[in-house]
Design a protein around this motif. Sequence first.
Motif, short mmCIF file in Angstrom:
data_model
loop_
_atom_site.label_atom_id
_atom_site.label_comp_id
_atom_site.label_asym_id
_atom_site.label_seq_id
_atom_site.Cartn_x
_atom_site.Cartn_y
_atom_site.Cartn_z
N THR A 1 -8.00 6.27 3.18
CA THR A 1 -8.76 5.50 4.17
C THR A 1 -8.84 4.04 3.75
O THR A 1 -8.68 3.13 4.58
CB THR A 1 -10.17 6.09 4.33
OG1 THR A 1 -10.06 7.46 4.69
CG2 THR A 1 -10.95 5.34 5.39
N GLY A 2 -9.05 3.80 2.46
CA GLY A 2 -9.09 2.43 1.96
C GLY A 2 -7.77 1.71 2.16
O GLY A 2 -7.74 0.52 2.50
N LYS A 3 -6.67 2.41 1.96
CA LYS A 3 -5.36 1.81 2.17
C LYS A 3 -5.13 1.49 3.64
O LYS A 3 -4.56 0.45 3.98
CB LYS A 3 -4.26 2.74 1.66
CG LYS A 3 -4.17 2.79 0.15
CD LYS A 3 -3.03 3.67 -0.32
CE LYS A 3 -2.93 3.69 -1.83
NZ LYS A 3 -1.78 4.48 -2.29
N ARG A 4 -5.58 2.37 4.53
CA ARG A 4 -5.44 2.10 5.97
C ARG A 4 -6.28 0.90 6.39
O ARG A 4 -5.83 0.06 7.17
CB ARG A 4 -5.85 3.33 6.78
CG ARG A 4 -4.86 4.45 6.73
CD ARG A 4 -5.22 5.56 7.70
NE ARG A 4 -4.55 6.78 7.29
CZ ARG A 4 -5.16 7.87 6.89
NH1 ARG A 4 -6.47 7.94 6.86
NH2 ARG A 4 -4.47 8.92 6.51
N ILE A 5 -7.50 0.82 5.88
CA ILE A 5 -8.37 -0.32 6.20
C ILE A 5 -7.78 -1.61 5.63
O ILE A 5 -7.77 -2.64 6.29
CB ILE A 5 -9.79 -0.07 5.68
CG1 ILE A 5 -10.45 1.06 6.47
CG2 ILE A 5 -10.63 -1.33 5.76
CD1 ILE A 5 -11.76 1.54 5.89
N GLY A 6 -7.28 -1.54 4.41
CA GLY A 6 -6.65 -2.70 3.80
C GLY A 6 -5.43 -3.18 4.59
O GLY A 6 -5.23 -4.38 4.77
N TRP A 7 -4.62 -2.24 5.06
CA TRP A 7 -3.45 -2.61 5.86
C TRP A 7 -3.89 -3.26 7.17
O TRP A 7 -3.31 -4.27 7.59
CB TRP A 7 -2.60 -1.37 6.12
CG TRP A 7 -1.43 -1.62 7.02
CD1 TRP A 7 -1.24 -1.11 8.26
CD2 TRP A 7 -0.30 -2.47 6.76
NE1 TRP A 7 -0.05 -1.57 8.77
CE2 TRP A 7 0.54 -2.40 7.87
CE3 TRP A 7 0.08 -3.27 5.69
CZ2 TRP A 7 1.74 -3.11 7.96
CZ3 TRP A 7 1.26 -3.97 5.77
CH2 TRP A 7 2.08 -3.89 6.89
N SER A 8 -4.90 -2.74 7.80
CA SER A 8 -5.40 -3.33 9.05
C SER A 8 -5.94 -4.74 8.81
O SER A 8 -5.67 -5.65 9.59
CB SER A 8 -6.51 -2.46 9.64
OG SER A 8 -6.04 -1.18 9.92
N MET A 9 -6.68 -4.90 7.72
CA MET A 9 -7.22 -6.23 7.41
C MET A 9 -6.08 -7.21 7.09
O MET A 9 -6.14 -8.38 7.48
CB MET A 9 -8.18 -6.13 6.23
CG MET A 9 -9.47 -5.42 6.59
SD MET A 9 -10.54 -5.15 5.19
CE MET A 9 -10.99 -6.82 4.80
N PHE A 10 -5.06 -6.75 6.41
CA PHE A 10 -3.90 -7.60 6.11
C PHE A 10 -3.22 -8.05 7.39
O PHE A 10 -2.88 -9.22 7.55
CB PHE A 10 -2.92 -6.84 5.22
CG PHE A 10 -1.63 -7.57 4.97
CD1 PHE A 10 -1.59 -8.62 4.07
CD2 PHE A 10 -0.48 -7.20 5.63
CE1 PHE A 10 -0.40 -9.29 3.83
CE2 PHE A 10 0.70 -7.87 5.41
CZ PHE A 10 0.75 -8.93 4.50
N LEU A 11 -3.02 -7.12 8.34
CA LEU A 11 -2.38 -7.49 9.61
C LEU A 11 -3.23 -8.47 10.40
O LEU A 11 -2.70 -9.42 11.01
CB LEU A 11 -2.11 -6.23 10.45
CG LEU A 11 -0.98 -5.34 9.97
CD1 LEU A 11 -0.86 -4.12 10.89
CD2 LEU A 11 0.32 -6.09 9.89
N PHE B 1 0.85 -1.20 0.00
CA PHE B 1 0.00 0.00 0.00
C PHE B 1 0.88 1.25 0.00
O PHE B 1 1.00 1.93 1.03
CB PHE B 1 -0.91 0.02 1.24
CG PHE B 1 -1.78 -1.18 1.38
CD1 PHE B 1 -2.90 -1.33 0.57
CD2 PHE B 1 -1.51 -2.16 2.31
CE1 PHE B 1 -3.72 -2.44 0.70
CE2 PHE B 1 -2.32 -3.27 2.45
CZ PHE B 1 -3.43 -3.41 1.64
N PRO B 2 1.49 1.59 -1.13
CA PRO B 2 2.38 2.76 -1.16
C PRO B 2 1.62 4.06 -0.90
O PRO B 2 0.48 4.24 -1.36
CB PRO B 2 2.98 2.73 -2.56
CG PRO B 2 1.99 1.97 -3.38
CD PRO B 2 1.34 0.98 -2.45
N GLU B 3 2.24 4.95 -0.16
CA GLU B 3 1.63 6.25 0.12
C GLU B 3 1.89 7.19 -1.05
O GLU B 3 2.99 7.25 -1.58
CB GLU B 3 2.21 6.83 1.40
CG GLU B 3 1.90 6.02 2.63
CD GLU B 3 2.53 6.61 3.88
OE1 GLU B 3 3.10 7.71 3.79
OE2 GLU B 3 2.44 5.96 4.92
#
Length: 62
Positions: A34-44, A22-24
């Motif tokens: 927000t989608g990238k943050r949610i995706g990162w949380s789901m990945f973790l 998820f590059p910034e």
Amino acid sequence: MQENKQDNWLLRNLQEIRNTIFPEDANDTVFKKTGKRIGWSMFLMLVLCAAIGVLTAASFAH
């Protein structure tokens, strides 16, 4: 990549994985960020559940 001696091994690797998956980007919209943050949380959470599953399976296989 700029290395900081204060970061530990785990944090450095997590940051590298996040920047790879998820590059910034400064041009991202609020919804995309927000989608990238949610995706990162789901990945973790997925990785954590997989690790718990492997540990549970290994404990029963013992």
